[in-house]
Design an enzyme around this catalytic site. Sequence first.
Site, PDB file in Angstrom:
ATOM      1  CB  VAL A 279      -0.938  -0.005   1.223  1.00  0.00           C
ATOM      2  CG1 VAL A 279      -1.773   1.251   1.234  1.00  0.00           C
ATOM      3  CG2 VAL A 279      -1.818  -1.233   1.195  1.00  0.00           C
ATOM      4  CD  GLU A 284      -2.558   3.793  -1.710  1.00  0.00           C
ATOM      5  OE1 GLU A 284      -1.993   4.852  -1.355  1.00  0.00           O
ATOM      6  OE2 GLU A 284      -2.190   2.681  -1.340  1.00  0.00           O
ATOM      7  CG  ASP A 326      -9.051  35.951 -35.884  1.00  0.00           C
ATOM      8  OD1 ASP A 326      -8.431  35.382 -36.783  1.00  0.00           O
ATOM      9  OD2 ASP A 326     -10.210  35.647 -35.531  1.00  0.00           O
ATOM     10  CG  ASP A 611     -14.458  35.710 -35.403  1.00  0.00           C
ATOM     11  OD1 ASP A 611     -14.279  35.096 -36.478  1.00  0.00           O
ATOM     12  OD2 ASP A 611     -14.222  36.915 -35.259  1.00  0.00           O
ATOM     13  CG  ASP A 615     -12.850  31.247 -38.199  1.00  0.00           C
ATOM     14  OD1 ASP A 615     -12.249  31.160 -39.283  1.00  0.00           O
ATOM     15  OD2 ASP A 615     -13.124  32.317 -37.648  1.00  0.00           O
TER      16      ASP A 615
HETATM   17  P1  ATP Z   1      -9.471  39.380 -38.461  1.00  0.00           P
HETATM   18  O1  ATP Z   1      -9.373  38.104 -39.229  1.00  0.00           O
HETATM   19  O2  ATP Z   1      -8.207  40.062 -38.224  1.00  0.00           O
HETATM   20  O3  ATP Z   1     -10.314  39.305 -37.242  1.00  0.00           O
HETATM   21  P2  ATP Z   1     -11.680  40.201 -39.731  1.00  0.00           P
HETATM   22  O4  ATP Z   1     -12.240  39.016 -39.081  1.00  0.00           O
HETATM   23  O5  ATP Z   1     -12.320  41.487 -39.472  1.00  0.00           O
HETATM   24  O6  ATP Z   1     -10.181  40.329 -39.453  1.00  0.00           O
HETATM   25  P3  ATP Z   1     -12.977  39.717 -42.009  1.00  0.00           P
HETATM   26  O7  ATP Z   1     -14.130  39.972 -41.131  1.00  0.00           O
HETATM   27  O8  ATP Z   1     -12.845  38.460 -42.758  1.00  0.00           O
HETATM   28  O9  ATP Z   1     -11.663  39.910 -41.234  1.00  0.00           O
HETATM   29  O10 ATP Z   1     -12.899  40.944 -42.954  1.00  0.00           O
HETATM   30  C1  ATP Z   1     -12.095  40.906 -44.087  1.00  0.00           C
HETATM   31  C2  ATP Z   1     -12.386  42.086 -44.947  1.00  0.00           C
HETATM   32  O11 ATP Z   1     -13.749  42.070 -45.307  1.00  0.00           O
HETATM   33  C3  ATP Z   1     -12.151  43.419 -44.271  1.00  0.00           C
HETATM   34  O12 ATP Z   1     -10.853  43.865 -44.493  1.00  0.00           O
HETATM   35  C4  ATP Z   1     -13.150  44.311 -44.939  1.00  0.00           C
HETATM   36  O13 ATP Z   1     -12.618  44.845 -46.126  1.00  0.00           O
HETATM   37  C5  ATP Z   1     -14.275  43.380 -45.305  1.00  0.00           C
HETATM   38  N1  ATP Z   1     -15.360  43.473 -44.340  1.00  0.00           N
HETATM   39  C6  ATP Z   1     -15.309  43.277 -43.024  1.00  0.00           C
HETATM   40  N2  ATP Z   1     -16.508  43.420 -42.454  1.00  0.00           N
HETATM   41  C7  ATP Z   1     -17.365  43.704 -43.448  1.00  0.00           C
HETATM   42  C8  ATP Z   1     -18.766  43.942 -43.509  1.00  0.00           C
HETATM   43  N3  ATP Z   1     -19.538  43.921 -42.433  1.00  0.00           N
HETATM   44  N4  ATP Z   1     -19.301  44.207 -44.712  1.00  0.00           N
HETATM   45  C9  ATP Z   1     -18.552  44.215 -45.810  1.00  0.00           C
HETATM   46  N5  ATP Z   1     -17.241  43.995 -45.808  1.00  0.00           N
HETATM   47  C10 ATP Z   1     -16.635  43.737 -44.650  1.00  0.00           C
END
Ligand code: ATP
Length: 877
Positions: A279, A284, A326, A611, A615
Amino acid sequence: MWFNEEAKEIEKKLSTNIINGLSKEEAEKRLLENGPNKLKGKKKKSMFMLLFEQINDPMIYILLVAAIISAILGEVSDALIILLVIIINAVIGVVQESKAEKALEALKNLSTPKAVVKRDGEIFEIDSSDLVIGDIVVIDAGRYIPADIRLVEAANLKIEESAFTGESVPVEKHANIINEGDSLHVAEQANMAFMSTLSTYGRGIGIVIATGMDTQIGKIAKMLDTEEDNTTPLQKKLAKLGKTLGFLAVGISILMFIVSMFQGRDFLTMFMTSISLAVAAIPEGLPAIVAIVLALGVQRMAKQNAIIRKLPSVETLGSVNIICSDKTGTLTINKMTVKKYFVNNKIKSLEEIDKENPESKLLIEGMVLCSDATSKEGVQTGDPTEIALVDVGNKVGIFKDDLLEEHKRVNEIPFDSDRKLMTTVNKYGNKFNVFTKGAIDNILKISNKILINREIKELSQEEKDKILKASDSLSDEALRVIALGYKIIDSENVTIDSLEKDLIFIGFMGMIDPPREEVKASIEISKKAGIRTVMITGDHKNTAIAIAKELGIANDISQAMSGAEIDTYNDEDFTKIVNNYRVFARVSPEHKVKIVKAFKAHGNIVSMTGDGVNDAPSLQAADIGVAMGITGTDVAKGAADMILTDDNFTTIVNAVEEGRNIFTNIKKSILFLLSCNLGEIVALFVAILFNLDTPLLPIHLLWVNLITDSFPALSLGVDPGDKGVMNKAPRNPNESLFAGRSGLMVVINGLLIGATTLFAFLYSEHLYPESLRHAQTMAFVVLSVSQLFFSLSMRNETRSIIQVGLLKNTWLIGAIVFGIALQYSIITIPFTAKLFKVYSLTIKDWLIVILISLIPLIINEILKIFYRISEEKTTSS
Ligand code: ATP
């Protein structure tokens, strides 16, 4: 049937209101009546079952047999003590395990999905469990459907229903299709959304028609029984080690028993001693201690904004050497403000914007109409990029509500990070304006004309180059660029595919999103800790590198690569070059997977943030998938190992530090307990081998092993973090627990504890030659007290107990004081002294005992001086 009735009917039937939702009072009333919207989990184990599980262990069986044999042979006190130790140990085990379980349960609750609901005309996010029948629920992409819902509105809504159908391709949903018939399969009910399925695209609104166990998923209760394997790699290794030690212990015990029989010792005493040796050799208490230390650790991490979803990740965290993060919101604050804009071939400061200028006006109108965010009187909802655009409207008196009233939205294509575009169709008089906003390159790709000074012209390559040059100059200043194109169509009845093409380019806006203040320091800390930070972003390369430089992630544009460039390499070639880069810009979710795989192929332990809906694959591919708690979708959270409740990069670095500390602390507990066990074996075995009297009685061993050792071991498990952990390279996950000096230390310390115990025994026999019991008492006390003292030394492998702060671990100090008090009581209180067959010691005896017990601690501290000298030599050479 809900699916073959009109929405209006259902609204009436469930006494709700599609526009305003239920009133808060009504919702509360319904919640009380029908109970929470929860699927019932598995039945909790009863107290009796938990206790039984603790006792249902081969080692305990051996002890029980020992107790029965002792009782039969008239050694009632021995039998009682053994039983008492078994019971105390089982109770401690149950308490610890249920504490660990509760901690994990609480964590699970922290990461359960929320639901967006309309009540009293306002929109809230609430716990899904608070939903009631009749609630009006808003669904957006990436959310778990929180209850069974009859849709009343669906804009390009797609739902993945694999929980029911096994089919992972999302199905389109339509609010207005009323299916005939009564018995449609779940998959065919196009106007329904079911709990636990997942919206992957578009938007929708619906009425809750069933909650909790009344939902379709609730009816398939067996699905809930799937349980994840939550044992960590270390726990698996320990289980193996336990088995090996078990065999070894039994072998040694049998050997000792045979030797002692040849020596003609008393059969019963030796039988009991052999059993207790077996033991003694097996720690244990270890599994329970490891479980509780892990649970306490993840609880601490949750308080610091990192929620661990999968327990094994705690260990992996400590080994992470690449953090892919990101940019937006994680490295930056995600509060965007438009600084500059571009129309009519000119970049201007936002201060100069004038809504009387038709191009500027159209730019603002398009941007505002093509946004889902709202910003009114300081209250904002939605994506920060869009909030910034809506705020430009607010600034010049073009308000979103008024605009929408005049130019109703009749169609839309939501934003996604693959297309990097978003489109809406709005009514303009008899016609309709299509507005598409998005990344500049993508807008230019789908535009063939340009609006300049009230004229629509062909968009030449020359013009495109000029626009790109202008937008690059904004990117260089770390501004995010969003461009806008439009076209006019005659009818709203067009196919979605025809919208995002042949646009007229209007202009763009550039917005700033400053880096988070604390991130720069965290990146510096990770560098020292041997961890590389890599920025992964959907944004433009220039914007990305500008921020990366500011934060110390990269120092030159040559360290940045774009998604298009990644595409030019196959997986193998990309793996060869991936280490040269610190920034990946304009990437889509598939690129993320490629990046993770390439880094992993070099043997790195990679953490990746995410996010969005898309992804999930990269989060799963990473060793540690990290989802954003605030901006993250349920899908990303579901795929992640860890969730950041503050979306902050610094939290990842803190979590890595915590992960390293948890691992080193668990290691301390393990090495401590193993040293102690070895000490006991040494003391007994040497005594038997040299034909000495038995220095320790079985009950002494059991007591020390199961009771007095547990407290310091637990306290080592919660040792305050060592600042030095982030100055070392990450741990190799394949490294053995006994690598480096650790194995040797266990042997040295085992020998030391064994030797001091024997020494105390022999010295006492010399002092009081007539009393074996006295000598056994001294050995018993020295065994336990030397272990208690020595535990102090275990807090750090090289730094002295003074350097790490003697009193810093108050739990450990408490455990030592408590342990000594316990030991004192046992030998001083007549009743327990009789049970344990010990004597009350004199002050002089105690003095001797304390001095001898300090020996292992002192020798350990002397050895550390040599380690420090040799370490200094290696670092300076
Ligand atoms: P990261 O990856 O750094 O978090 P992110 O998630 O903001 O950046 P995306 O959201 O994919 O990256 O955005 C990429 C591109 O898309 C931006 O650079 C912008 O030009 C365009 N974008 C982002 N948000 C919008 C939106 N709501 N409407 C239209 N175009 C957008």
